[in-house]
Design an enzyme around this catalytic site. Sequence first.
Site, mmCIF file in Angstrom:
data_model
loop_
_atom_site.group_PDB
_atom_site.id
_atom_site.type_symbol
_atom_site.label_atom_id
_atom_site.label_comp_id
_atom_site.label_asym_id
_atom_site.label_seq_id
_atom_site.Cartn_x
_atom_site.Cartn_y
_atom_site.Cartn_z
ATOM 1 N N HIS A 1 7.159 -8.664 -5.257
ATOM 2 C CA HIS A 1 6.925 -8.962 -4.430
ATOM 3 C C HIS A 1 6.991 -7.737 -3.270
ATOM 4 C CE1 HIS A 1 7.625 -10.448 -0.239
ATOM 5 N NE2 HIS A 1 8.288 -10.077 -0.308
ATOM 6 N N GLU B 1 -14.668 -3.694 -7.618
ATOM 7 C CA GLU B 1 -13.598 -4.043 -8.924
ATOM 8 C C GLU B 1 -13.038 -4.790 -8.446
ATOM 9 O OE1 GLU B 1 -10.053 -1.389 -7.587
ATOM 10 O OE2 GLU B 1 -10.671 -1.341 -9.484
ATOM 11 N N HIS C 1 5.959 -5.717 0.748
ATOM 12 C CA HIS C 1 5.306 -5.684 2.410
ATOM 13 C C HIS C 1 4.251 -4.977 2.337
ATOM 14 C CE1 HIS C 1 9.733 -8.218 3.392
ATOM 15 N NE2 HIS C 1 8.916 -8.059 2.096
ATOM 16 N N GLU D 1 15.223 -13.967 -3.641
ATOM 17 C CA GLU D 1 14.148 -14.571 -3.859
ATOM 18 C C GLU D 1 13.851 -14.793 -5.412
ATOM 19 O OE1 GLU D 1 12.237 -15.207 -1.638
ATOM 20 O OE2 GLU D 1 11.330 -13.987 0.085
HETATM 21 O O1 2HA Z 1 11.805 -12.324 1.059
HETATM 22 O O2 2HA Z 1 11.545 -9.001 1.114
HETATM 23 O O3 2HA Z 1 14.266 -8.740 1.509
HETATM 24 C C1 2HA Z 1 12.367 -10.762 0.673
HETATM 25 C C2 2HA Z 1 12.363 -10.079 0.896
HETATM 26 C C3 2HA Z 1 14.611 -9.094 0.594
HETATM 27 ZN ZN ZN Z 2 10.143 -9.853 1.558
#
Ligand code: 2HA
Ligand code: ZN
Length: 275
Positions: A140, A170, A142, A116
């Site tokens: 970033h 908050e 998940h 990314e």
């Molecule tokens: O968006 O999160 O694997 C790609 C990732 C890395």
């Molecule tokens: Zn990702």
Amino acid sequence: MNILDLEFIKGFIRMCSDGFAQGWHERNGGNLTYRMKDEEVKQVACYFTNEREWDEIGTEVPHLAGEYFLTTGSGKFFRNVELAPQENIGIVEIDETGTKYRVVWGLINGAVPTSELPSHLMNHEVKKLASNGKHRVIYHCHATNVIALTFVLPLKDEIFTRELWEMATECPVVFPSGVGVVPWMVPGGKDIAVATSELMKKYDVAIWAHHGIFCSGENFDITFGLAHTVEKSAEILVKMLSMSPTKLQTIQPDEFRSLAKAFQVTLPEEFLYQK
Ligand code: 2HA
Ligand code: ZN
């Protein structure tokens, strides 16, 4: 001096471990980059190598020419960063045109920066300009509950912002500008980088539909705390929706306005619509 004892490297590694502990980094999921300060570059320059080739970033970031970034590696697992930093993270230098990078430290055995990288660098450029150089971290992850919500809420900035604000008092104070939503896109390329960086002119958080959180901040604490707050709020919303499709009571627009006054934040009226 050991390079791994430097505060910015320790902070970066701790954020990787903390994100993994939260369950946001299965396998090689997620990525983190940090725009180094000039004094930090000077501190570690003695460890740099110029042996690695220049590579195309895949997009142009002229306002980042000559800057250095600490980054997680492509295909690397967050859970391994603390155990073997040199294998899993590294420092990249951006060339004078803002179109190429090379690894100058870490990412040993031919490893490369996060897939990314185009999104990270384009967003660093936007946030550097918008914050007068204050923003340095792009993250970033998940985050489970945020991803879950992208299957049931309309993919609109005003819906996600308002629903997340309502779930924890908050929230409007932590992310007063709101959150942007990027529709499902192929990760890793220039298109998602451009779409995200457009939103990040306005927000510090973008939600990638069916994928995760993308966010920006001044330091590791602020940026991790931002993702943590958004995900906590999403978790409450998932629990609430699991109990009932409707709310019996919630925070009202005028109450948000009072909150904004008390905490001296500006909440855009576009998110305080009457339902
Ligand atoms: O968006 O999160 O694997 C790609 C990732 C890395
Ligand atoms: Zn990702």
